[in-house]
Design a protein around this motif. Structure first.
Motif, PDB file in Angstrom:
ATOM      1  N   GLY A 154      11.157 -57.874  30.490  1.00  0.00           N
ATOM      2  CA  GLY A 154      12.414 -57.656  29.789  1.00  0.00           C
ATOM      3  C   GLY A 154      12.898 -58.908  29.094  1.00  0.00           C
ATOM      4  N   GLU A 155      12.702 -60.040  29.736  1.00  0.00           N
ATOM      5  CA  GLU A 155      13.094 -61.307  29.117  1.00  0.00           C
ATOM      6  C   GLU A 155      12.305 -61.553  27.840  1.00  0.00           C
ATOM      7  OE1 GLU A 155      14.328 -63.535  33.321  1.00  0.00           O
ATOM      8  OE2 GLU A 155      12.324 -63.808  32.449  1.00  0.00           O
ATOM      9  N   ALA A 156      11.020 -61.199  27.844  1.00  0.00           N
ATOM     10  CA  ALA A 156      10.203 -61.365  26.644  1.00  0.00           C
ATOM     11  C   ALA A 156      10.691 -60.455  25.521  1.00  0.00           C
ATOM     12  CB  ALA A 156       8.738 -61.083  26.961  1.00  0.00           C
ATOM     13  N   LEU A 157      11.011 -59.216  25.862  1.00  0.00           N
ATOM     14  CA  LEU A 157      11.545 -58.300  24.844  1.00  0.00           C
ATOM     15  C   LEU A 157      12.824 -58.859  24.222  1.00  0.00           C
ATOM     16  CD1 LEU A 157      11.050 -54.862  26.620  1.00  0.00           C
ATOM     17  CD2 LEU A 157      10.126 -55.469  24.376  1.00  0.00           C
ATOM     18  N   ALA A 158      13.713 -59.362  25.076  1.00  0.00           N
ATOM     19  CA  ALA A 158      14.990 -59.887  24.579  1.00  0.00           C
ATOM     20  C   ALA A 158      14.785 -61.112  23.696  1.00  0.00           C
ATOM     21  CB  ALA A 158      15.912 -60.211  25.746  1.00  0.00           C
ATOM     22  N   ARG A 159      13.769 -61.917  23.985  1.00  0.00           N
ATOM     23  CA  ARG A 159      13.475 -63.091  23.142  1.00  0.00           C
ATOM     24  C   ARG A 159      12.891 -62.676  21.788  1.00  0.00           C
ATOM     25  NH1 ARG A 159      11.095 -65.183  27.859  1.00  0.00           N
ATOM     26  NH2 ARG A 159       9.034 -64.707  27.023  1.00  0.00           N
ATOM     27  N   GLU A 160      12.043 -61.668  21.778  1.00  0.00           N
ATOM     28  CA  GLU A 160      11.264 -61.361  20.593  1.00  0.00           C
ATOM     29  C   GLU A 160      11.942 -60.374  19.647  1.00  0.00           C
ATOM     30  OE1 GLU A 160       7.221 -60.467  21.908  1.00  0.00           O
ATOM     31  OE2 GLU A 160       7.398 -62.084  23.399  1.00  0.00           O
ATOM     32  N   ILE A 161      12.934 -59.640  20.134  1.00  0.00           N
ATOM     33  CA  ILE A 161      13.706 -58.739  19.271  1.00  0.00           C
ATOM     34  C   ILE A 161      14.933 -59.510  18.795  1.00  0.00           C
ATOM     35  CG2 ILE A 161      15.029 -56.600  19.157  1.00  0.00           C
ATOM     36  CD1 ILE A 161      13.185 -55.514  21.364  1.00  0.00           C
ATOM     37  N   PRO A 162      15.120 -59.629  17.499  1.00  0.00           N
ATOM     38  CA  PRO A 162      16.220 -60.456  16.979  1.00  0.00           C
ATOM     39  C   PRO A 162      17.581 -60.050  17.551  1.00  0.00           C
ATOM     40  CG  PRO A 162      14.710 -59.891  15.209  1.00  0.00           C
ATOM     41  CD  PRO A 162      14.272 -59.093  16.408  1.00  0.00           C
ATOM     42  N   ASP A 163      18.303 -61.031  18.088  1.00  0.00           N
ATOM     43  CA  ASP A 163      19.684 -60.868  18.554  1.00  0.00           C
ATOM     44  C   ASP A 163      19.839 -59.837  19.666  1.00  0.00           C
ATOM     45  OD1 ASP A 163      20.625 -62.733  16.607  1.00  0.00           O
ATOM     46  OD2 ASP A 163      20.532 -61.155  15.094  1.00  0.00           O
ATOM     47  N   ALA A 164      18.756 -59.552  20.385  1.00  0.00           N
ATOM     48  CA  ALA A 164      18.866 -58.593  21.483  1.00  0.00           C
ATOM     49  C   ALA A 164      19.702 -59.175  22.616  1.00  0.00           C
ATOM     50  CB  ALA A 164      17.486 -58.221  21.999  1.00  0.00           C
ATOM     51  N   ARG A 165      20.420 -58.295  23.309  1.00  0.00           N
ATOM     52  CA  ARG A 165      21.187 -58.698  24.489  1.00  0.00           C
ATOM     53  C   ARG A 165      20.404 -58.300  25.733  1.00  0.00           C
ATOM     54  NH1 ARG A 165      26.536 -56.023  27.360  1.00  0.00           N
ATOM     55  NH2 ARG A 165      26.454 -57.405  29.171  1.00  0.00           N
ATOM     56  N   LEU A 166      20.343 -59.176  26.723  1.00  0.00           N
ATOM     57  CA  LEU A 166      19.660 -58.895  27.986  1.00  0.00           C
ATOM     58  C   LEU A 166      20.688 -58.682  29.091  1.00  0.00           C
ATOM     59  CD1 LEU A 166      17.076 -58.767  29.754  1.00  0.00           C
ATOM     60  CD2 LEU A 166      17.265 -61.258  30.006  1.00  0.00           C
ATOM     61  N   LEU A 167      20.576 -57.559  29.781  1.00  0.00           N
ATOM     62  CA  LEU A 167      21.410 -57.259  30.939  1.00  0.00           C
ATOM     63  C   LEU A 167      20.487 -57.105  32.146  1.00  0.00           C
ATOM     64  CD1 LEU A 167      24.039 -56.405  32.395  1.00  0.00           C
ATOM     65  CD2 LEU A 167      23.601 -54.060  31.593  1.00  0.00           C
ATOM     66  N   VAL A 168      20.545 -58.048  33.075  1.00  0.00           N
ATOM     67  CA  VAL A 168      19.730 -57.983  34.281  1.00  0.00           C
ATOM     68  C   VAL A 168      20.570 -57.383  35.408  1.00  0.00           C
ATOM     69  CG1 VAL A 168      18.446 -59.306  36.002  1.00  0.00           C
ATOM     70  CG2 VAL A 168      18.309 -59.937  33.580  1.00  0.00           C
ATOM     71  N   LEU A 169      20.031 -56.326  36.025  1.00  0.00           N
ATOM     72  CA  LEU A 169      20.691 -55.679  37.159  1.00  0.00           C
ATOM     73  C   LEU A 169      20.138 -56.310  38.435  1.00  0.00           C
ATOM     74  CD1 LEU A 169      20.434 -51.965  35.930  1.00  0.00           C
ATOM     75  CD2 LEU A 169      22.270 -53.621  35.502  1.00  0.00           C
ATOM     76  N   GLU A 170      20.935 -57.119  39.070  1.00  0.00           N
ATOM     77  CA  GLU A 170      20.452 -57.979  40.154  1.00  0.00           C
ATOM     78  C   GLU A 170      19.915 -57.208  41.351  1.00  0.00           C
ATOM     79  OE1 GLU A 170      19.957 -61.117  39.953  1.00  0.00           O
ATOM     80  OE2 GLU A 170      20.957 -61.455  38.019  1.00  0.00           O
ATOM     81  N   GLN A 171      20.458 -56.048  41.632  1.00  0.00           N
ATOM     82  CA  GLN A 171      20.046 -55.293  42.813  1.00  0.00           C
ATOM     83  C   GLN A 171      19.148 -54.111  42.484  1.00  0.00           C
ATOM     84  OE1 GLN A 171      20.790 -56.602  45.780  1.00  0.00           O
ATOM     85  NE2 GLN A 171      21.790 -58.217  44.587  1.00  0.00           N
ATOM     86  N   ALA A 172      18.657 -54.004  41.254  1.00  0.00           N
ATOM     87  CA  ALA A 172      17.887 -52.834  40.833  1.00  0.00           C
ATOM     88  C   ALA A 172      16.396 -53.098  40.837  1.00  0.00           C
ATOM     89  CB  ALA A 172      18.335 -52.394  39.443  1.00  0.00           C
ATOM     90  N   GLY A 173      15.625 -52.011  41.031  1.00  0.00           N
ATOM     91  CA  GLY A 173      14.183 -52.054  40.904  1.00  0.00           C
ATOM     92  C   GLY A 173      13.767 -51.431  39.590  1.00  0.00           C
TER      93      GLY A 173
END
Length: 283
Positions: A243-262
């Protein structure tokens, strides 16, 4: 439940939430629509959206022919999303994919840019099933060993299938009770109890047999629509680095990490995910 028939004769099972005159949020199943939890669909509808979740081919109430030998490609599934979006609303839609349908959503947004106004990618990665790129984290070896070493259930036994899903949920960092209930609903919606059909519905195994060429990762910088990437911190199947790679490579993408999710969106995170999606749609 409803259905939508594409011009080339494919039937897609769909379910609507909210006002059908409102802006469309289209949720592609992974592979069934029930990968999108009810609370999220309802929260998006309460936020003023027309929400439609749908089953991919060979799952749920969509066209099922032979899940073990699909005669279509990833590009065809992407075209289904675009056709459905255009058929439901004259305006471009907000498209969302989760897990393997996140791959469908990426290709659909790249191949059919006029059909979509925003993109949400949940728990997915920028490459097809199979060998992963060297810079991306692969499936967690220990978790996958535990997951795939389990005895396969009798796919015609509803209780055994539900128990198998609950056990898998524990390994994947998800809620076993929620997974059991969803598996029962998936079982009841499947077009038959044949092992290949039930396996396709429960596990999405059709993707291991699907032609996903050519690559699309190198095209991600072409995406010019607002994009939200959501990923569970505890996801062992597609670890969060994807997901971090997607957020880096898609222009201006926002990353939301769900800390307790699988791999799944837990009910406790539905409002947060909906809020982020609604903000994206109006940005």
């Amino acid at each position: 439940m409803h259905s939508f028939r594409t011009p080339d004769g494919v039937t897609l099972g769909v379910e609507h939430f909210g006002d059908e005159a409102a802006p469309l949020v289209l949720l592609a199943g992974s592979t069934t629509m029930l990968s999108w939890p009810d609370p999220l669909c309802e929260a998006l509808a309460h936020g003023g959206r027309h929400v439609v979740r749908y089953d991919l081919r060979d799952s749920g109430t969509s066209t099922t022919i032979d899940p073990e030998a699909p005669a279509y490609t990833l590009r065809d599934l992407a075209a289904d999303a675009a056709t459905l979006a255009r058929g439901l609303d004259d305006r471009p839609a907000h498209l969302a994919g989760i897990g393997v349908s996140g791959m469908v959503a990426q290709v659909a947004a790249l191949d059919h840019p006029d059909a979509f106004s925003a993109l949400t990618l949940v728990g997915t990665r920028p490459v097809a099933p199979g060998p992963v790129d060297d810079d991306l984290p692969d499936h967690d070896t220990a978790a996958m060993g535990t997951l795939f070493e389990r005895a396969i259930p009798d796919w015609s036994d509803r209780a055994a299938v539900a128990e198998y899903a609950a056990g898998g949920a524990e390994i994947l960092g998800n809620d076993p009770a929620a997974a059991r209930a969803t598996a029962e609903r998936i079982f009841d919606r499947a077009p038959g109890t044949e092992p290949s059909v039930q396996m396709a519905n429960q596990l999405g195994m059709v993707f291991s047999r699907l032609d996903c060429t050519p690559r699309w990762r190198e095209r991600l910088p072409e995406l010019a629509i607002p994009t939200l990437v959501v990923h569970g911190r505890r996801d062992p199947f597609f670890p969060v680095g994807n997901g971090e790679a997607l957020a880096r490579e898609i222009p201006d993408a926002r990353l939301l990490v769900l800390e307790q999710a699988g791999t799944a969106i837990p009910a406790s995170a539905a409002d947060d995910v909906a809020t982020a999606m609604l903000a994206l749609q109006t940005s």
